[in-house]
Design a protein around this motif. Structure first.
Motif, PDB file in Angstrom:
ATOM      1  N   UNK A 333      -8.767  15.049  -4.369  1.00 36.36           N
ATOM      2  CA  UNK A 333      -8.514  14.947  -2.935  1.00 36.36           C
ATOM      3  C   UNK A 333      -9.252  13.757  -2.325  1.00 36.36           C
ATOM      4  N   UNK A 334     -10.472  13.501  -2.782  1.00 32.93           N
ATOM      5  CA  UNK A 334     -11.218  12.359  -2.268  1.00 32.93           C
ATOM      6  C   UNK A 334     -10.521  11.051  -2.634  1.00 32.93           C
ATOM      7  N   UNK A 335      -9.941  10.988  -3.820  1.00 35.91           N
ATOM      8  CA  UNK A 335      -9.198   9.794  -4.216  1.00 35.91           C
ATOM      9  C   UNK A 335      -7.960   9.599  -3.325  1.00 35.91           C
ATOM     10  N   UNK A 336      -7.335  10.707  -2.972  1.00 37.04           N
ATOM     11  CA  UNK A 336      -6.180  10.605  -2.082  1.00 37.04           C
ATOM     12  C   UNK A 336      -6.618  10.070  -0.717  1.00 37.04           C
ATOM     13  N   UNK A 337      -7.723  10.589  -0.216  1.00 35.94           N
ATOM     14  CA  UNK A 337      -8.235  10.094   1.068  1.00 35.94           C
ATOM     15  C   UNK A 337      -8.599   8.623   0.975  1.00 35.94           C
ATOM     16  N   UNK A 338      -9.165   8.222  -0.140  1.00 34.79           N
ATOM     17  CA  UNK A 338      -9.511   6.796  -0.315  1.00 34.79           C
ATOM     18  C   UNK A 338      -8.247   5.936  -0.352  1.00 34.79           C
ATOM     19  N   UNK A 339      -7.221   6.434  -1.022  1.00 33.68           N
ATOM     20  CA  UNK A 339      -5.965   5.689  -1.089  1.00 33.68           C
ATOM     21  C   UNK A 339      -5.359   5.557   0.319  1.00 33.68           C
ATOM     22  N   UNK A 340      -5.403   6.648   1.086  1.00 31.33           N
ATOM     23  CA  UNK A 340      -4.871   6.576   2.448  1.00 31.33           C
ATOM     24  C   UNK A 340      -5.654   5.584   3.304  1.00 31.33           C
ATOM     25  N   UNK A 341      -6.969   5.556   3.116  1.00 26.71           N
ATOM     26  CA  UNK A 341      -7.783   4.601   3.871  1.00 26.71           C
ATOM     27  C   UNK A 341      -7.432   3.167   3.488  1.00 26.71           C
TER      28      UNK A 341
END
Length: 1158
Positions: A333-341
């Motif tokens: 999930x943190x990787x997804x948030x990083x990708x969105x950022x």
């Protein structure tokens, strides 16, 4: 080929499976270009729709056309043409630019295709790099790989027998398919393994409470950790020491917001990712299990020992796999948030947001509102640069990290009381007195918001630096970093807006302006909180912070009329982002500019001339008061030195009327306010007017204002309609100022002449109905000036003809025409006008400047020059009053003096025409009545003839009968300038009636001589002295009027003035004519004439003969001969004069004939 998670093969091309023909050949299908284009990624970065540009241009054109349609009707023709030409040139440039863009947009599809291909190639390049990294990883991972054990059985067979006795097991398994299990066997096997799993889970396996929800189906157990994952495990066997192995996992999350690129993050891992997770999960599950086969021993190397469970410790593989999968889910999930950022950065946030990730990939730090240090250009002042460095380079930080949370009891516990009790019961029943090998690690997302101190030059309050925990919570069912960041930015923006709100409402500089309720409103929109600042009237400005850039922005409400204000707001916003603490001052300036623009727009609607600045010194501007923030000077069209000043204060307008003087001796022609009068708009608009004195210098003489009773000093309290300047109110204020100036100028003339005056209610409609078409809504509320006739007409002729009160009313002060003044005088003697102009109406207008109401006997005098209205009134009054007196006296002569044939024929205040004897008429006018000589009278003699009924009527024939008194007009005109007008008029009429037989007979003699071809001339020597000059020019016969209606006919060579005698004879012989007052110059002229003429031969005998002839004709009247002529009554002068003329003529003819014969 291996299929990628996004549906594409590893090398980035689409997998096209070629069809196979019946004969086994493969048909190679070449994809079409359209199919290839559809597979290209669509990139819209840096492009905007052409329709948006077209819509913006159309809105701007509409707004400007609307404004021009409202303002241009009041402009001059040249100004309208110039405005239209400038607007056409400007819009033409914009349309040409848009036309060029439209031409370029034809290639938009080609550019779009190129950008898509570029994105595709970049994706291919990334896949190539991934392939290289995969090969490198394979190389690095194969190095420590070990070979399989050698086939010892086959090796022994070959060594002993020299040949193969059996095939290798791997070959058997590859070529010889084992017999498949039947359905019953499969079902029984699955049922047995499910029973074994169910038994172990219920009796011995430690299941973390967070993963206690499970179900068993299809030979596996499916463990569910809500909002984390759903894992599938299976047992290696039914034995006690058989361990678990990993089957599959599905991470329980949902991606919110923009779904672009989310195919790279499937919920169910596949491929390499799944293998890595499976290997690590199997390693965690079998951490304390002994391997089925011991690892091969390497000579000289002791194999590592397997971990052993301590005594009293029970293996807990499910706890270990839970901890692993929990970390994997949170990391995923943190990787997804990083990708969105990162995607947000690629979509325009890159210059204003930074994203950092720690090496262990467990913490992400996002900084927003990042300022670029390169924006401080070298061209800016050093002081401004130093000031700007005090503003932090970022607005705040948002950090998201995966942290381990210790188990607590009480309110801060991660588990509910029921969950804790069940977990304890599980440990007691399954572990007895042992303890598990691993404890559950409670991992959570920790989101922290750190607003930078002093961001945007604002230090927000501690309560605004806190954000509710639920707004920072990472929801696995809606993973949306953008919404999380916007919530944080929204909270930060709200704190900044609250700071500015309190600063505007409580600041010393802005407290008086924005402290009222509703002036500053904090609005929580869906996008970002903003301040709704009420500037004035319906004008509102929105102050907010751009969520992306962190820049303070000012914008209007977005209507079409506000399209032209964009550049102004952009300029203010740029200044604010350099010095954010300048916002209160910027709003005050914007408010002042907006108020001035609105007022100036209203002024332009009315077609008035206005100025924002005049060349006043600071000490002069201080006279407008300490609360003056801005001014708008409206110049009075008819009075250029006077201005209506709109003084802009903190709460509302204040209105002043000022009189300025230009100092020509200064370098810049500075202006001085000589007089200031404050206007009470509520009383003016309410039909009750007052002028209030200001705090300026002492007014000049003749310009002092007096406060009327009940006038109130301008209050500091705002009106309910603050800064709502209505066009009607402004028009009334402007008209009132014009009226005030006009009244002041009239009052100055009264003061210079020492004439006292008072204010009375205006009754212009009743006094002058002809003026009803030039009216104003304030006409009745403007008082008129009243003066006494004895004061203003002191020394003027015929002052007794006016009633005591005279009213003076300025006019046209409400329009753009030249201001006028009307002076209303009620006459004592009501003489109805008669004649052509007076027929059919009760109001006549004999001239442009005079209006007469016959019913009320009121004369209204119009003056076009306000500065000279009193002089013009006195001049017109002198003329009109004399005409009124003359008309009155003429009307009374028939009864007063028994002159029955004296009739008033025409009277219109300018001209009096009357018949002084039968059909002989006289028309009187006067001019230049204020001159030192007493004015001039113009006399015009005429004739009238009776109509069919016997009434006297004027002759309309182009060549009417001749009035012989026309020759006497130069002498008669001066009679009215001596003594009282009524007496002088009586003398004039009496003289005309007495001299009428003389002039009539002389006219007949002249006409008869002209018909007979005889050279005889008749002319007047004075008002009562007439002469017949015979053809030889040496002999003359004089007719002189005497007192008592007598006429003396004498020889022209004789004079009535004897050098040795006194003037007693003159006084005795002459009548009421001007000859009785002849000067020495006229006596000298008489003597010169006597010298030039010769005595008529035998004149006494001729007189006797003439008298006898007159008696023979039956003449009536008295007559008596004298030494030099004969004296007779006026009634007998015609017969006696005619006979004497003939006798003298015959005598002279006989003498002339005798001389010719000699």
């Amino acid at each position: 080929m291996e299929q990628a998670v996004n549906g594409l093969v590893v090398n980035g091309t689409t997998s096209h499976v070629p069809p196979t023909l019946p004969n086994g050949d493969t048909v190679m299908h070449e994809p079409l270009p359209d199919e290839l284009e559809r597979e290209l990624p669509v990139v819209m970065d840096g492009q905007i729709p052409l329709g948006d540009l077209l819509s913006r241009l159309v809105q701007t054109m509409y707004a400007e056309l609307t404004e021009m349609a409202e303002t241009m009707p009041h402009m001059s023709d040249a100004a309208r043409k110039r405005s239209v030409a400038d607007w056409v040139v400007k819009i033409k440039r914009q349309v040409v630019k848009l036309y060029a863009i439209a031409k370029w947009s034809r290639d938009a599809s080609v550019v779009q295709k190129a950008m898509n291909i570029t994105a595709f190639l970049m994706d291919q390049n990334r896949q190539f790099e991934d392939a290289v990294m995969g090969l490198k990883y394979g190389r690095d991972s194969l190095d420590p790989a070990r070979l399989r054990n050698h086939d010892l059985l086959t090796s022994l067979d070959v060594l002993t027998t020299g040949t193969y006795r059996r095939l290798p097991t791997c070959i058997k398994e590859f070529f010889i398919r084992p017999s498949p299990l039947s359905d019953e066997e499969v079902e029984k096997t699955l049922a047995d393994i499910e029973d074994a799993m169910r038994y172990r889970l219920r009796t011995s396996e430690i299941i973390p409470w967070e993963m206690s929800q499970y179900r068993i189906a299809d030979g596996r157990v499916i463990l569910t950790a809500p909002k984390l994952f759903e894992a599938s495990l299976c047992l290696l066997g039914a034995g006690k020491n058989d361990g678990w192995f990993f089957v599959n996992v599905e991470f329980l999350f949902k991606v919110g917001g923009d779904q672009t690129g989310m195919q790279e993050f499937p919920r169910t891992p596949t491929g390499v990712l799944k293998r890595n997770i499976a290997d690590e999960a199997d390693a965690r599950l079998g951490f304390y299990l002994s391997p089925d086969e011991p690892p091969p021993s390497i000579p000289g190397v002791e194999p590592p020992s397997r971990p052993q469970l301590p005594e009293g410790v029970v293996d807990a593989p499910l706890v270990r796999v839970f901890n692993f999968l929990q970390m994997m889910s949170l990391s995923y999930q943190l990787e997804i948030l990083w990708y969105q950022a990162e995607r947000m950065r690629s979509l325009g946030w890159a210059d204003y947001m930074t994203v950092e990730m720690t090496n262990n990939r467990q913490k992400m730090v996002v900084s927003y509102w990042v300022r670029n240090p390169s924006s401080n250009t070298a061209s800016q002042p050093s002081q401004a640069s130093q000031t700007r460095t005090r503003i932090p380079r970022l607005g705040g930080k948002l950090s998201i990290s995966i942290v381990q949370v210790k188990e607590k009891t009480g309110r801060g516990s991660l588990r509910s009381p029921k969950a804790r009790v069940l977990a304890e019961l599980q440990e007691r029943s399954k572990l007895e007195r042992s303890r598990p090998s691993d404890e559950v690690e409670h991992m959570r997302f920790h989101v922290q918001w750190e607003p930078e101190k002093g961001a945007l030059g604002v230090t927000i309050g501690p309560e605004d630096m806190q954000i509710p925990p639920e707004q920072l919570r990472i929801d696995s069912d809606d993973l949306d970093f953008e919404s999380l960041l916007r919530r944080v930015i929204r909270r930060h923006t709200e704190g900044i807006m609250k700071f500015f709100q309190m600063q505007l409402m409580r600041g010393a500089m802005t407290r008086n302006v924005f402290s009222a309720p509703g002036e500053i409103t904090l609005v929580n929109h869906d996008t970002a909180p903003s301040l709704r600042v009420h500037l004035c009237a319906d004008e509102v400005v929105i102050v907010t912070v751009d969520p992306r850039t962190g820049r303070l922005t000012l914008r209007d409400t977005g209507d079409l009329a506000a399209a032209g204000r964009g550049p102004r707001f952009a300029t203010i916003s740029d200044r604010l982002n350099d010095t954010p603490w300048w916002l209160p001052e910027a709003l005050l300036r914007l408010r002042l500019t907006t108020i001035t623009d609105l007022a100036e727009q209203k002024v332009q609607y009315l077609g008035l001339q206005s100025f924002r600045q005049r060349n006043f010194a600071p000490e002069e501007l201080a006279k407008l008061g300490p609360d003056a923030r801005g001014t708008l000077y409206i110049q009075l069209a008819n009075f250029p030195s006077h201005y209506l000043v709109l003084v802009i204060t903190d709460n509302d307008y204040r209105y002043a009327l000022i009189n300025v003087t230009v100092q020509r001796d200064t370098m810049y022609n500075n202006m001085i306010m000589e007089d200031i009068g404050w206007l009470n708009v509520r009383r003016i608009h309410g039909d009750d007017v007052s002028v209030e004195p200001g705090a300026g210098p002492e007014p000049m003489v003749g310009q002092k204002r007096k406060r009327e009773d009940g006038a109130a000093v301008p209050s500091d309290q705002p009106y309910p309609t603050s800064f709502r300047l209505d066009t009607k109110v402004l028009r009334e204020l402007y008209a009132y100022c014009c009226a005030r100036v006009a009244y002041t100028k009239v009052e100055q003339q009264f003061k210079l002449r020492g004439i006292p005056y008072t204010h009375v209610n205006s009754t212009i409609n009743s006094s002058a109905p002809e003026l009803a078409h030039i009216q104003s809504s304030l006409a009745r509320s403007i008082p008129a000036l009243c003066v006494l006739s004895s004061d203003i007409l002191s020394g003027a002729p015929a002052a007794e003809a006016a009633m005591p009160n005279i009213r003076v009313i300025p006019l046209n002060w409400w329009s753009s025409d030249q201001a006028k003044v009307v002076t209303c005088v009620k006459l004592k003697y009501v003489q109805q006008p008669i004649g052509k102009r007076a027929s059919g109406t009760s109001v006549i207008r004999p001239s442009k400047r005079i209006i007469y109401d016959t019913r009320e006997a009121i004369v209204s005098f119009l003056s076009d020059d306000v500065d000279k209205c009193v002089d013009e009134f006195l001049e017109e009054w002198a003329r009109v009053s004399k005409m009124v007196v003359i008309a009155r006296e003429v009307a009374q002569m028939s009864s007063k003096y028994l002159w029955t044939d004296v009739r008033l024929l025409s009277f219109d205040l300018q001209t009096v025409e009357f018949a002084y004897a039968t059909d002989y008429t006289l028309s009187l006018t006067c001019t230049d009545q204020l001159s030192s000589s007493g004015g001039l009278y113009h006399l015009r003699f005429g004739r009238v003839q009776p109509d069919d009924d016997g009434n006297i009527m004027q002759v309309d024939d182009p060549a009417p009968a001749h009035n012989p008194h026309e020759d006497v007009e130069p002498y008669m005109r001066n009679l009215l300038r001596h003594g009282r007008l009524s007496s002088a008029l009586h003398r004039l009429v009496g003289l005309l009636r007495e001299t009428l037989p003389v002039v009539a007979e002389l006219e007949d003699i002249r006409a008869r001589a002209a018909r007979d071809g005889v050279c005889v001339d008749t002319f007047a020597k004075s008002a009562g002295w007439f002469r017949i000059l015979y053809g030889d020019l040496r002999h003359a016969l004089d007719f002189r009027l005497m007192a008592g209606g007598r006429v003396v006919i004498l020889d022209g060579s004789h004079s009535l003035f004897d050098d040795s005698g006194d003037s007693l004879g003159i006084r005795r012989l002459t009548g009421p004519s001007a000859t009785a007052k002849a000067s020495s110059s006229s006596i000298s002229a008489t003597r010169e004439d006597s010298v030039a003429l010769r005595a008529i031969p035998d004149f006494p005998s001729l007189v006797q003969d003439a008298i006898k002839a007159a008696v023979a004709h039956g003449v009536s009247g008295r007559f008596a001969p004298i030494d030099i002529g004969v004296i007779c009554d006026v009634a007998a002068v015609r017969v006696v004069g005619r006979m004497l003329y003939r006798k003298v003529f015959e005598k002279l003819e006989s003498l002339a004939g005798s001389k010719t014969s000699l």
